[in-house]
Design an enzyme around this catalytic site. Structure first.
Site: not given
Ligand code: A2P
Length: 378
Positions: A184, A126, A121, A151
């Site tokens: 997201h 990120y 994931d 996302k």
């Protein structure tokens, strides 16, 4: 031996003192009663002990006594996959990559794939998709055996910005498609400005339609949402969607178990994915020290993290524990069906305190409202 009566003291030349006789009789009856009670209590305790021993022996056999690495006999495991509306199978345990720093995340992904994880994931925001992509490639695990999630960040909700954002993630992850692509947050920002785009936030349908198009184009296999509460989901699904959201990734942990959202999602065919399932970096220690978690771990001979991760899967959610520690990564993959009474014990304990979120960015984003409120000001 003389009987007790023969020893009774007398007052008038041989006739026993009746008062004293009664007193001694009472004492004797008391003694007998005391012994009967003591013996009964010992028997009850022994029976309980025997029952507990039998129960824990059964559980020992069922869980193998030390279930950390799933190597034992008779393990009772939870489902390794769920089915999605597309027909794809999504592994119930994934490696979460949020908060895994560059330099750490690659070796975490490698350790995970090595241990048997097939679900990773990740997300554009990120900032580690490139390292994750390289680790996946280096692992040699065939692409069709993997389930990769990315996302769409808040800045790219405008239909014209979606495909370039997705392409950037695909390139970094070094893959032609993602298995899951999530919106997201139910929050759209104006591109390059980080200020709320009220129109697109209030109406996510144009964003969703573009994602549906990208499913048809083969760049995304399943689409879903993240951080949507019931009102936000309804706001989206009230439109004539070609593809329903397959999952909703939300914070779920001991401190924030969200039973209403879970029930509603099940009733409405949307799988929940649990992020921060152990309480995230700040609360993991506290979560794993919860007395009920500790007791269940001891009783079953599994680790506290395995208790919590198993509980998530047993609740019917996908679980995304984050770790950069190889031994923990391996430990976290092994889930076990908790006996019903222990599952209920944990479920009840999780709702016996006011819910507390680990993450709520509403203030830092200057939204002027709480993203998790059911009612929004517009
Ligand atoms: P680390 O990454 O240093 O191994 P969450 O999954 O709720 O976001 O929690 C992540 C936190 O939990 C991280 O600090 C991670 O540490 C820690 N963690 C992950 N797995 C375990 C485990 N099996 N035992 C203890 N801590 C764990």
């Amino acid at each position: 031996m003389p009987s007790v009566y023969q020893l009774l003291p007398t007052t008038d030349g041989g006739k026993p003192d009746e008062q004293l006789t009664r007193k001694i009789k009472r004492e004797k009856i008391k003694k007998i009663l005391f012994h009967v009670l003591a013996v009964s209590a010992i028997m009850v305790i022994a029976a309980q002990g025997l029952r507990a021993f039998i129960r824990s022996s059964e559980r020992f056999l069922q869980y193998g006594g030390k279930g950390c690495h799933g190597m034992q006999r008779n393990l009772s495991s939870l489902p390794s996959h769920y089915s999605l509306p597309s027909g794809d199978k999504i592994p119930s345990v994934a490696l979460g990559c949020w908060k895994s720093s560059p330099g750490e995340v690659g070796q975490a992904v490698k350790a995970a794939l090595n241990a048997g994880y097939r679900h990773i994931d990740d997300a554009w925001i990120y900032g580690n998709e490139k390292e994750v992509g390289k680790a996946i490639k280096d692992s040699g695990v065939p692409r069709d055996q993997l389930f990769i999630t990315s996302k769409l960040w808040n800045s790219f909700h405008a239909p014209e910005d979606i495909e370039p954002a997705l392409d950037e993630s695909l390139k970094a992850l070094d893959t032609e498609y993602v298995d899951m692509y999530l919106i997201h947050w139910p929050i759209a920002w104006k591109k390059d400005e980080n200020v709320l785009d009220k129109e697109l936030t209030a109406n996510p349908y144009p964003t969703w339609q573009k994602l549906e198009e990208l499913v048809d184009k083969g760049k995304i296999r399943n689409i879903g949402i993240s951080n949507f509460n019931i009102a936000r989901v309804k706001n989206l699904t009230g439109n004539a969607l070609k593809y329903q959201p397959a999952v909703n990734q939300v914070e779920l942990n001991f401190f924030n178990p969200q039973p209403e959202l879970l029930k509603w999602s099940k009733d409405n065919g949307i799988l929940l994915e649990a992020y921060s399932p152990l309480g995230s970096n700040d609360n993991v220690k506290k979560a794993l020290s919860v007395p009920e978690v500790q007791e269940i771990a001891t009783e079953l001979g599994i680790t506290p993290a395995q208790v919590v991760i198993s509980w998530h899967v047993q609740r019917g959610t996908i679980v995304l524990p984050k770790s950069v520690t190889p031994s923990r990564i391996e430990e976290n993959l092994h889930v076990f069906k908790l006996p019903d009474d222990l599952f209920e014990k944990l479920e009840n304990a999780s709702v016996s305190h006011p819910p507390q979120r680990t993450l709520n960015p509403s203030k830092s984003w200057n939204l002027g409202f709480d993203v998790f409120d059911e009612k929004w000001p517009f």
